[in-house]
Design an enzyme around this catalytic site. Structure first.
Site, mmCIF file in Angstrom:
data_model
loop_
_atom_site.group_PDB
_atom_site.id
_atom_site.type_symbol
_atom_site.label_atom_id
_atom_site.label_comp_id
_atom_site.label_asym_id
_atom_site.label_seq_id
_atom_site.Cartn_x
_atom_site.Cartn_y
_atom_site.Cartn_z
ATOM 1 N N ASP A 69 0.812 -1.143 0.072
ATOM 2 C CA ASP A 69 -0.008 -0.058 0.003
ATOM 3 C C ASP A 69 0.975 1.153 0.027
ATOM 4 O OD1 ASP A 69 1.081 -0.338 2.550
ATOM 5 O OD2 ASP A 69 -1.086 0.041 3.643
ATOM 6 N N ASP A 108 -1.065 -6.129 0.176
ATOM 7 C CA ASP A 108 -1.772 -5.560 1.212
ATOM 8 C C ASP A 108 -3.016 -5.265 1.405
ATOM 9 O OD1 ASP A 108 0.638 -4.949 3.003
ATOM 10 O OD2 ASP A 108 1.217 -2.933 1.979
ATOM 11 N N GLU A 207 8.864 -4.425 10.359
ATOM 12 C CA GLU A 207 9.194 -3.116 9.997
ATOM 13 C C GLU A 207 9.950 -2.452 10.929
ATOM 14 O OE1 GLU A 207 6.346 -1.217 7.402
ATOM 15 O OE2 GLU A 207 7.548 0.773 7.415
HETATM 16 N N1 MHF Z 1 8.946 4.907 -0.463
HETATM 17 C C1 MHF Z 1 8.571 4.484 0.629
HETATM 18 N N2 MHF Z 1 9.574 3.592 1.102
HETATM 19 C C2 MHF Z 1 9.036 2.956 2.398
HETATM 20 O O1 MHF Z 1 9.787 1.931 2.649
HETATM 21 C C3 MHF Z 1 7.692 3.123 2.802
HETATM 22 C C4 MHF Z 1 6.868 3.966 2.267
HETATM 23 N N3 MHF Z 1 7.314 4.897 1.125
HETATM 24 N N4 MHF Z 1 5.958 4.279 2.710
HETATM 25 C C5 MHF Z 1 5.051 3.456 3.479
HETATM 26 C C6 MHF Z 1 6.122 3.257 4.700
HETATM 27 C C7 MHF Z 1 6.708 4.373 5.422
HETATM 28 N N5 MHF Z 1 7.964 3.975 5.916
HETATM 29 C C8 MHF Z 1 9.111 4.499 6.527
HETATM 30 C C9 MHF Z 1 9.209 5.992 6.133
HETATM 31 C C10 MHF Z 1 10.069 6.461 6.764
HETATM 32 C C11 MHF Z 1 11.075 6.105 7.643
HETATM 33 C C12 MHF Z 1 12.168 6.671 8.391
HETATM 34 O O2 MHF Z 1 12.390 7.922 7.979
HETATM 35 N N6 MHF Z 1 12.587 6.318 9.592
HETATM 36 C C13 MHF Z 1 13.693 7.086 10.271
HETATM 37 C C14 MHF Z 1 13.817 6.316 11.561
HETATM 38 C C15 MHF Z 1 13.726 7.380 12.788
HETATM 39 C C16 MHF Z 1 13.965 6.662 14.060
HETATM 40 O O3 MHF Z 1 15.365 6.345 14.352
HETATM 41 O O4 MHF Z 1 12.974 6.320 14.624
HETATM 42 C C17 MHF Z 1 14.959 6.916 9.616
HETATM 43 O O5 MHF Z 1 15.799 7.930 9.857
HETATM 44 O O6 MHF Z 1 15.252 6.197 8.664
HETATM 45 C C18 MHF Z 1 10.819 4.520 7.918
HETATM 46 C C19 MHF Z 1 9.690 3.979 7.245
HETATM 47 C C20 MHF Z 1 8.274 2.473 5.191
HETATM 48 N N7 MHF Z 1 7.144 2.506 4.030
HETATM 49 C C1 KIV Z 2 7.124 -1.230 3.232
HETATM 50 C C2 KIV Z 2 6.561 -2.368 2.952
HETATM 51 C C3 KIV Z 2 6.760 -3.557 4.019
HETATM 52 C C4 KIV Z 2 5.011 -2.416 2.907
HETATM 53 O O1 KIV Z 2 4.164 -2.827 3.431
HETATM 54 C C5 KIV Z 2 4.636 -1.641 1.725
HETATM 55 O O2 KIV Z 2 5.174 -1.326 0.764
HETATM 56 O O3 KIV Z 2 3.658 -1.106 1.731
HETATM 57 MG MG MG Z 3 2.490 -1.661 3.403
#
Ligand code: MHF
Ligand code: KIV
Ligand code: MG
Length: 308
Positions: A69, A108, A207
């Site tokens: 999704d 999803d 995740e």
């Molecule tokens: N392009 C894209 N890739 C993804 O993997 C993804 C999406 N979109 N959309 C739905 C979710 C959202 N996701 C995400 C988006 C941002 C972070 C992120 O920026 N995480 C921080 C962690 C911060 C902490 O330490 O808690 C990072 O800096 O990596 C993680 C998962 C994974 N999924």
């Molecule tokens: C980031 C992965 C695990 C997902 O659920 C998605 O792509 O929607």
């Molecule tokens: Mg998903």
């Protein structure tokens, strides 16, 4: 061969699920379990439309395609996965699946399509399974969606659980944050994983949880774990295809490994094309155009003169 006959001869093969040359069988959950039992690390990427479905299905070594999704954000431009209407997600699944003949597919259940009741969940799940080619549905959640998950499994739909960071619940946890860094939170994740295994989930997506927690879980459970941002200790890895190919010009999370910069390469290629149009080097008469016989052209001029 004229270009028209090239299209005619390719069309049946492009659309066919079984090629006339090599029998192509779509991978099943049994095939995936065999690889897991052989301790083969599994590789998963998302597909969000026909093009990315074709790319993923064309990789010989890839094990699984996830219709995530995340397509809401990556392919449709929404600010979160909460915003996409079910029908838009459903049509995107149809597009992906038209391009997939070989790979095992997980899809999803999008936000708003399953939470309200077991019957709402079954209705959405049945719509997706009726598309064919989907081998498992992924439900983002654990304890909170237990009744829905149990019913899907009872009616024969293999379910992939999804715990740790649940992007559909980002509002409740203050954004896309790593989950399970505190002892109590990590213990809750382990208990939720065991619950999902006990009620019959076929696989479990982890995740953004600490590497050691993901590895501990993977060793404890007897079902494959699919990790994203959860380190190397899981049975499988998943990345969003647009992230690993660098298809977007926005920053990615820390866990992403970019294997190419598709966005920059595409923009460069387009600049090149525009330069060729403006300098007159494209199109080229010999290679890109269609001739008419001189006598036909002269006859045309005569016909036009008669009309005057
Ligand atoms: N392009 C894209 N890739 C993804 O993997 C993804 C999406 N979109 N959309 C739905 C979710 C959202 N996701 C995400 C988006 C941002 C972070 C992120 O920026 N995480 C921080 C962690 C911060 C902490 O330490 O808690 C990072 O800096 O990596 C993680 C998962 C994974 N999924
Ligand atoms: C980031 C992965 C695990 C997902 O659920 C998605 O792509 O929607
Ligand atoms: Mg998903």
């Amino acid at each position: 061969m004229s270009s028209f006959s090239v299209f005619r001869s390719l069309a049946p093969r492009l659309g066919a699920r079984y090629s006339s040359h090599v029998a192509v069988r779509q991978k099943t959950l049994t095939d995936i379990k065999k690889l897991y039992n052989a301790k083969e690390p599994l590789a998963v990427i998302t597909a969000h439309d026909y093009i990315t479905g074709r790319i993923a299905d064309s990789s010989e070594k890839l094990d699984i395609i996830l219709i995530g999704d995340s397509l809401a954000m990556v392919s449709k431009g929404y600010a979160s996965t909460l915003e996409i209407p079910f029908d838009d997600y459903y049509y995107a699944c149809k597009s992906v699946l038209r391009g997939v003949n070989q790979k095992f597919v997980i899809a999803d259940l999008p936000f708003g399509s399953f939470e309200a009741s077991v019957s709402q969940c079954v209705e959405s799940a049945v719509k997706l399974m009726k598309l064919g080619k989907i081998g498992s549905l992924k439900v983002e959640g654990g304890f909170e969606h237990g009744e829905q998950i149990k019913r899907l499994i009872e009616i024969g739909i293999p379910v992939t659980g999804h715990i740790g960071l649940k992007p559909q619940q980002f509002n409740a946890v203050g954004g896309y944050r790593v989950q399970g860094r505190k002892a109590q939170d990590a213990a809750n994740i382990i208990k939720e994983a065991e619950y999902l295994r006990d009620i019959g989930c076929s696989m479990l997506l982890l995740e953004c949880i600490p590497h050691k927690v993901a590895q501990y879980l993977t060793e404890k459970l007897d079902i494959p774990t699919i990790g994203i941002g959860s380190g190397p200790g899981t049975s499988a890895q998943v990345l969003v295809q647009a992230d690993l190919l660098g298809m977007l010009d926005s920053p990615t999370a820390k866990f992403v490994q970019k294997y190419m910069d598709f966005h920059s390469e595409a923009v460069n290629a387009i600049e090149h094309y525009v330069e060729d149009v403006k300098s007159g080097t494209f199109p080229n008469v010999e290679t890109h155009s269609y001739p008419i016989k001189e006598e036909e052209f002269e006859a045309m001029e005569k016909l036009l003169q008669q009309d005057h």
